[in-house]
Design an enzyme around this catalytic site. Sequence first.
Site, PDB file in Angstrom:
ATOM      1  N   ASP A 144       5.348  -5.585   2.219  1.00  0.00           N
ATOM      2  CA  ASP A 144       4.329  -4.748   2.853  1.00  0.00           C
ATOM      3  C   ASP A 144       3.030  -5.547   3.021  1.00  0.00           C
ATOM      4  O   ASP A 144       3.047  -6.661   3.510  1.00  0.00           O
ATOM      5  CB  ASP A 144       4.132  -3.469   2.029  1.00  0.00           C
ATOM      6  CG  ASP A 144       3.215  -2.457   2.690  1.00  0.00           C
ATOM      7  OD1 ASP A 144       3.578  -1.938   3.749  1.00  0.00           O
ATOM      8  OD2 ASP A 144       2.131  -2.190   2.136  1.00  0.00           O
ATOM      9  N   TRP A 145       1.884  -4.994   2.588  1.00  0.00           N
ATOM     10  CA  TRP A 145       0.619  -5.703   2.757  1.00  0.00           C
ATOM     11  C   TRP A 145       0.588  -7.001   1.964  1.00  0.00           C
ATOM     12  O   TRP A 145      -0.103  -7.955   2.342  1.00  0.00           O
ATOM     13  CB  TRP A 145      -0.569  -4.810   2.363  1.00  0.00           C
ATOM     14  CG  TRP A 145      -1.339  -4.446   3.582  1.00  0.00           C
ATOM     15  CD1 TRP A 145      -1.295  -3.263   4.273  1.00  0.00           C
ATOM     16  CD2 TRP A 145      -2.229  -5.288   4.305  1.00  0.00           C
ATOM     17  NE1 TRP A 145      -2.102  -3.321   5.376  1.00  0.00           N
ATOM     18  CE2 TRP A 145      -2.690  -4.560   5.421  1.00  0.00           C
ATOM     19  CE3 TRP A 145      -2.676  -6.599   4.140  1.00  0.00           C
ATOM     20  CZ2 TRP A 145      -3.578  -5.083   6.349  1.00  0.00           C
ATOM     21  CZ3 TRP A 145      -3.554  -7.127   5.071  1.00  0.00           C
ATOM     22  CH2 TRP A 145      -3.999  -6.367   6.158  1.00  0.00           C
ATOM     23  N   GLU A 177      10.897  -6.179   3.394  1.00  0.00           N
ATOM     24  CA  GLU A 177      10.052  -5.220   4.111  1.00  0.00           C
ATOM     25  C   GLU A 177       8.675  -5.828   4.376  1.00  0.00           C
ATOM     26  O   GLU A 177       7.639  -5.309   3.944  1.00  0.00           O
ATOM     27  CB  GLU A 177       9.931  -3.922   3.327  1.00  0.00           C
ATOM     28  CG  GLU A 177      10.932  -2.872   3.727  1.00  0.00           C
ATOM     29  CD  GLU A 177      10.825  -2.507   5.221  1.00  0.00           C
ATOM     30  OE1 GLU A 177       9.874  -1.806   5.585  1.00  0.00           O
ATOM     31  OE2 GLU A 177      11.686  -2.921   6.017  1.00  0.00           O
ATOM     32  N   HIS A 222      11.363   1.481   2.833  1.00  0.00           N
ATOM     33  CA  HIS A 222      10.190   0.609   2.766  1.00  0.00           C
ATOM     34  C   HIS A 222       9.845   0.192   1.337  1.00  0.00           C
ATOM     35  O   HIS A 222       9.675  -0.992   1.062  1.00  0.00           O
ATOM     36  CB  HIS A 222       8.995   1.289   3.416  1.00  0.00           C
ATOM     37  CG  HIS A 222       7.783   0.410   3.501  1.00  0.00           C
ATOM     38  ND1 HIS A 222       7.793  -0.797   4.178  1.00  0.00           N
ATOM     39  CD2 HIS A 222       6.532   0.540   2.976  1.00  0.00           C
ATOM     40  CE1 HIS A 222       6.599  -1.366   4.071  1.00  0.00           C
ATOM     41  NE2 HIS A 222       5.823  -0.574   3.351  1.00  0.00           N
ATOM     42  N   ASN A 226       0.837  -1.193   0.000  1.00  0.00           N
ATOM     43  CA  ASN A 226       0.000   0.000   0.000  1.00  0.00           C
ATOM     44  C   ASN A 226       0.878   1.250   0.000  1.00  0.00           C
ATOM     45  O   ASN A 226       1.837   1.316   0.790  1.00  0.00           O
ATOM     46  CB  ASN A 226      -0.876  -0.012   1.258  1.00  0.00           C
ATOM     47  CG  ASN A 226      -1.882   1.112   1.312  1.00  0.00           C
ATOM     48  OD1 ASN A 226      -2.426   1.518   0.301  1.00  0.00           O
ATOM     49  ND2 ASN A 226      -2.138   1.609   2.512  1.00  0.00           N
TER      50      ASN A 226
END
Length: 296
Positions: free
Chosen positions: A104-105, A128, A270, A43
């Site tokens: 991430d997500w 990440e 990130h 995201n």
Amino acid sequence: LLAARSPQDAHLLRLPLREQVREGARLHVEQGQGKPVLSLHGNPASCYIIPHVAKVWRAIAVDLIGMGKSDKPDIGYHYDDHSRYVEGFVEALGLKDITLVIQDWGSLIGFRYAHEHEANVRGIAFMEASVRPLNFKDMPLDTRIMLPVVRTFPFGYLLIQVGNIFLSKLLHEMTLRKLAKEEIAAYNAPFPTIKSRKPVAQFPLEVPFDGKPVKNHSTVAGYSEWLKVTQMPKLFLKFSPGVLINKDMAAWIEKSLPNITTVDCGAGKHFVQEDDPDLIGQEIVAWMSATQSKKK
């Protein structure tokens, strides 16, 4: 490695009707040829961010529901929603013996899928990522201050959906290099209105921090325990200083997860795919080739 932003074979896949998938919902998919490598983004991104590992493998990059060029149905965009759409996507394409590439997500969805469908996953490459339940105290100071605010109504709505802070500010702050104008435009294109940013705003509410939301915490805790015992091959692409994976988390990963290969990729925050996509792609191909050779 193909780092092209717009592969010619991009198309929209119409999912069949399932109990968990709304009729007519479409997920945007970009894919190459060969053994399936499924990349799941985070995201506020889309498959635009993902380095393509084509030619050698069937590299599949999907826009999560509500993101990128995928449809934006009127749903809650909860953790369970995203997981069900990805499960439906895998079934619709008939993907078998998948290698997951997650960040991430995409990591919360991907690790969960691997945990629940272990027989259908041959390996996991991650960067990440959310490998275990998170605590606010472990986050960088700016993130520790910002997250509780965006997880509180109406501040999250005003900052993310109205103010577009994830795309106008956080994307840039969490990427080392300066994005070009055309790249910024590509990130912004799927989210031109307040309503269209609903998925972006919902994601921060779904990430389990300090045990909440309870259901999501239980899911992440479950796959975290599984990661500590499964012998499934894992590739950890380590960047420093990182955000989700800082120095201490990286040490825990290398100590706790079996059958793991760690590659120190150097500097990164990130959105690491934007900083070194070539290295990421090359290391994934090398790792997959090595793990395939061991299986023979």
